[in-house]
Design a protein around this motif. Structure first.
Motif, PDB file in Angstrom:
ATOM      1  N   LYS A   1      15.797   6.121  12.037  1.00 40.53           N
ATOM      2  CA  LYS A   1      17.139   6.343  11.478  1.00 40.53           C
ATOM      3  C   LYS A   1      17.690   7.699  11.903  1.00 40.53           C
ATOM      4  CE  LYS A   1      18.297   2.622   9.674  1.00 40.53           C
ATOM      5  NZ  LYS A   1      19.346   1.891  10.358  1.00 40.53           N
ATOM      6  N   ASP A   2      16.836   8.701  12.011  1.00 45.64           N
ATOM      7  CA  ASP A   2      17.295  10.008  12.484  1.00 45.64           C
ATOM      8  C   ASP A   2      17.760   9.932  13.940  1.00 45.64           C
ATOM      9  OD1 ASP A   2      16.772  11.237  10.048  1.00 45.64           O
ATOM     10  OD2 ASP A   2      14.766  11.883  10.633  1.00 45.64           O
ATOM     11  N   VAL A   3      17.046   9.173  14.751  1.00 43.83           N
ATOM     12  CA  VAL A   3      17.447   9.002  16.158  1.00 43.83           C
ATOM     13  C   VAL A   3      18.771   8.244  16.233  1.00 43.83           C
ATOM     14  CG1 VAL A   3      16.809   7.948  18.365  1.00 43.83           C
ATOM     15  CG2 VAL A   3      15.063   9.136  17.008  1.00 43.83           C
ATOM     16  N   GLU A   4      18.908   7.169  15.439  1.00 40.05           N
ATOM     17  CA  GLU A   4      20.166   6.419  15.426  1.00 40.05           C
ATOM     18  C   GLU A   4      21.333   7.300  14.988  1.00 40.05           C
ATOM     19  OE1 GLU A   4      18.729   1.842  14.502  1.00 40.05           O
ATOM     20  OE2 GLU A   4      19.247   3.142  12.826  1.00 40.05           O
ATOM     21  N   ARG A   5      21.110   8.100  13.967  1.00 40.43           N
ATOM     22  CA  ARG A   5      22.160   9.009  13.479  1.00 40.43           C
ATOM     23  C   ARG A   5      22.581   9.978  14.590  1.00 40.43           C
ATOM     24  NH1 ARG A   5      19.367  11.252   9.954  1.00 40.43           N
ATOM     25  NH2 ARG A   5      19.615   9.613   8.402  1.00 40.43           N
ATOM     26  N   ALA A   6      21.603  10.494  15.305  1.00 38.64           N
ATOM     27  CA  ALA A   6      21.911  11.423  16.400  1.00 38.64           C
ATOM     28  C   ALA A   6      22.698  10.737  17.510  1.00 38.64           C
ATOM     29  CB  ALA A   6      20.619  12.027  16.948  1.00 38.64           C
ATOM     30  N   PHE A   7      22.355   9.487  17.815  1.00 37.90           N
ATOM     31  CA  PHE A   7      23.121   8.729  18.810  1.00 37.90           C
ATOM     32  C   PHE A   7      24.592   8.680  18.410  1.00 37.90           C
ATOM     33  CE2 PHE A   7      19.462   5.845  20.435  1.00 37.90           C
ATOM     34  CZ  PHE A   7      19.307   6.626  21.567  1.00 37.90           C
ATOM     35  N   ILE A   8      24.842   8.268  17.181  1.00 37.40           N
ATOM     36  CA  ILE A   8      26.222   8.116  16.719  1.00 37.40           C
ATOM     37  C   ILE A   8      26.930   9.464  16.648  1.00 37.40           C
ATOM     38  CG2 ILE A   8      27.650   7.438  14.748  1.00 37.40           C
ATOM     39  CD1 ILE A   8      25.544   5.212  14.250  1.00 37.40           C
ATOM     40  N   ASN A   9      26.271  10.451  16.069  1.00 41.44           N
ATOM     41  CA  ASN A   9      26.903  11.764  15.898  1.00 41.44           C
ATOM     42  C   ASN A   9      27.142  12.492  17.214  1.00 41.44           C
ATOM     43  OD1 ASN A   9      26.974  11.363  13.151  1.00 41.44           O
ATOM     44  ND2 ASN A   9      25.142  12.555  12.733  1.00 41.44           N
ATOM     45  N   SER A  10      26.391  12.152  18.249  1.00 41.72           N
ATOM     46  CA  SER A  10      26.592  12.803  19.551  1.00 41.72           C
ATOM     47  C   SER A  10      27.920  12.384  20.175  1.00 41.72           C
ATOM     48  CB  SER A  10      25.441  12.462  20.502  1.00 41.72           C
ATOM     49  OG  SER A  10      25.570  11.125  20.989  1.00 41.72           O
ATOM     50  N   GLY A  11      28.389  11.196  19.835  1.00 41.69           N
ATOM     51  CA  GLY A  11      29.620  10.690  20.440  1.00 41.69           C
ATOM     52  C   GLY A  11      29.433  10.237  21.875  1.00 41.69           C
ATOM     53  N   ARG A  12      28.204  10.245  22.375  1.00 43.45           N
ATOM     54  CA  ARG A  12      27.935   9.899  23.773  1.00 43.45           C
ATOM     55  C   ARG A  12      27.399   8.486  23.930  1.00 43.45           C
ATOM     56  NH1 ARG A  12      23.972  14.026  25.947  1.00 43.45           N
ATOM     57  NH2 ARG A  12      24.628  13.181  27.937  1.00 43.45           N
ATOM     58  N   VAL A  13      26.989   7.868  22.808  1.00 46.30           N
ATOM     59  CA  VAL A  13      26.328   6.570  22.841  1.00 46.30           C
ATOM     60  C   VAL A  13      26.919   5.689  21.748  1.00 46.30           C
ATOM     61  CG1 VAL A  13      24.096   5.427  22.475  1.00 46.30           C
ATOM     62  CG2 VAL A  13      24.177   7.601  23.684  1.00 46.30           C
ATOM     63  N   ARG A  14      27.048   4.400  22.020  1.00 47.62           N
ATOM     64  CA  ARG A  14      27.438   3.435  20.997  1.00 47.62           C
ATOM     65  C   ARG A  14      26.174   2.702  20.545  1.00 47.62           C
ATOM     66  NH1 ARG A  14      32.536   0.199  23.206  1.00 47.62           N
ATOM     67  NH2 ARG A  14      32.786  -0.279  20.997  1.00 47.62           N
ATOM     68  N   LEU A  15      26.105   2.371  19.265  1.00 47.18           N
ATOM     69  CA  LEU A  15      24.905   1.774  18.694  1.00 47.18           C
ATOM     70  C   LEU A  15      25.252   0.450  18.035  1.00 47.18           C
ATOM     71  CD1 LEU A  15      21.872   2.601  18.138  1.00 47.18           C
ATOM     72  CD2 LEU A  15      22.673   3.356  15.901  1.00 47.18           C
ATOM     73  N   VAL A  16      24.457  -0.580  18.278  1.00 50.76           N
ATOM     74  CA  VAL A  16      24.661  -1.869  17.622  1.00 50.76           C
ATOM     75  C   VAL A  16      23.452  -2.189  16.753  1.00 50.76           C
ATOM     76  CG1 VAL A  16      26.246  -2.805  19.359  1.00 50.76           C
ATOM     77  CG2 VAL A  16      23.780  -3.148  19.630  1.00 50.76           C
ATOM     78  N   GLN A  17      23.690  -3.014  15.731  1.00 49.66           N
ATOM     79  CA  GLN A  17      22.639  -3.393  14.797  1.00 49.66           C
ATOM     80  C   GLN A  17      21.615  -4.294  15.468  1.00 49.66           C
ATOM     81  OE1 GLN A  17      21.896  -2.268  11.998  1.00 49.66           O
ATOM     82  NE2 GLN A  17      23.684  -1.795  10.785  1.00 49.66           N
ATOM     83  N   ALA A  18      20.402  -4.247  14.938  1.00 51.49           N
ATOM     84  CA  ALA A  18      19.320  -5.092  15.433  1.00 51.49           C
ATOM     85  C   ALA A  18      18.623  -5.767  14.267  1.00 51.49           C
ATOM     86  CB  ALA A  18      18.317  -4.250  16.219  1.00 51.49           C
ATOM     87  N   GLY A  19      17.815  -6.767  14.582  1.00 51.63           N
ATOM     88  CA  GLY A  19      16.912  -7.373  13.618  1.00 51.63           C
ATOM     89  C   GLY A  19      17.581  -7.948  12.387  1.00 51.63           C
ATOM     90  N   ASP A  20      16.986  -7.649  11.223  1.00 50.66           N
ATOM     91  CA  ASP A  20      17.442  -8.206   9.949  1.00 50.66           C
ATOM     92  C   ASP A  20      18.879  -7.823   9.623  1.00 50.66           C
ATOM     93  OD1 ASP A  20      14.963  -9.354   9.631  1.00 50.66           O
ATOM     94  OD2 ASP A  20      14.205  -7.779   8.305  1.00 50.66           O
ATOM     95  N   LYS A  21      19.272  -6.604   9.959  1.00 53.56           N
ATOM     96  CA  LYS A  21      20.642  -6.174   9.638  1.00 53.56           C
ATOM     97  C   LYS A  21      21.669  -6.931  10.476  1.00 53.56           C
ATOM     98  CE  LYS A  21      19.228  -1.818   7.781  1.00 53.56           C
ATOM     99  NZ  LYS A  21      19.241  -0.385   7.818  1.00 53.56           N
TER     100      LYS A  21
END
Length: 196
Positions: free
Chosen positions: A96-116
């Protein structure tokens, strides 16, 4: 008189035993390192997250993707982190910390995986039946990921008499979903010496 004295003495003894077993709780800074057992803990999770964030966002894969795709940000999905260690480790705390950093960096887009992701799809299916046509979200509009991040946690334990060394290694890699090319690999090692 002797009976009262023995009662007071026994009561005092019981009271002193109970007070010596008192349970106390103290709030501490979440960044403070407290290592009680030598097993994986919150400090290890934080150290792994910080190192992985620095490594993955500092990799050339982002600029390489943008130069090949007209400046578009890469889309990442986080896959599984396999626990191959000798103990239970909840990888979601550092993921979750890595995902947060991806989003907060503004350089990467993140999509949901798995159960979510499946939960989102169930909601979208329910909207097809119960929401108005104007507000129901359409099928087939999901953002496809360009890369998948996954990894594993390994450990080695060495013991001799009352001494123990716990060694942990977290490996993470990012793969291009279309070509299966590995575009980034990162790792973090943690070693703990425990003397009982």
């Amino acid at each position: 008189m002797k009976r009262n004295f023995l009662f007071v003495l026994a009561f005092g003894l019981v009271l002193s035993i109970l007070s010596s077993c008192a349970h106390t709780v103290e709030r501490v800074d979440t960044k403070e390192t407290i290592d009680l057992s030598g097993r994986w803990n919150d400090t290890d999770s934080r150290l792994v997250a910080e190192e992985m964030v620095n490594q993955v966002l500092g990799g050339a894969w982002i600029s390489n993707h943008q130069s090949d795709n007209n400046g578009k940000k890469p889309v990442v999905v986080v896959g599984l982190i396999y626990n191959k260690s000798h103990e239970h480790i909840n990888s979601e705390t550092f993921v979750k910390d890595v995902e947060r950093a991806f989003i907060n960096s503004g350089r990467v887009r993140l999509v949901q995986a798995g159960d979510k992701r499946e939960e989102l799809r169930r909601e979208r299916a329910a909207q097809q039946e119960f929401a108005s046509m104007e507000t129901a979200k359409a099928w087939g509009k999901e953002l496809g990921a360009d890369f998948m991040l996954n990894g594993d946690i390994n450990s080695i334990v060495d013991t001799y008499k009352k001494e123990r060394v716990n060694f942990y290694k977290v490996n993470m890699e990012l793969s291009n979903l279309e070509t299966n090319e590995i575009v980034w690999i990162g790792d973090k090692e943690i070693k703990k010496y425990i003397n009982n």
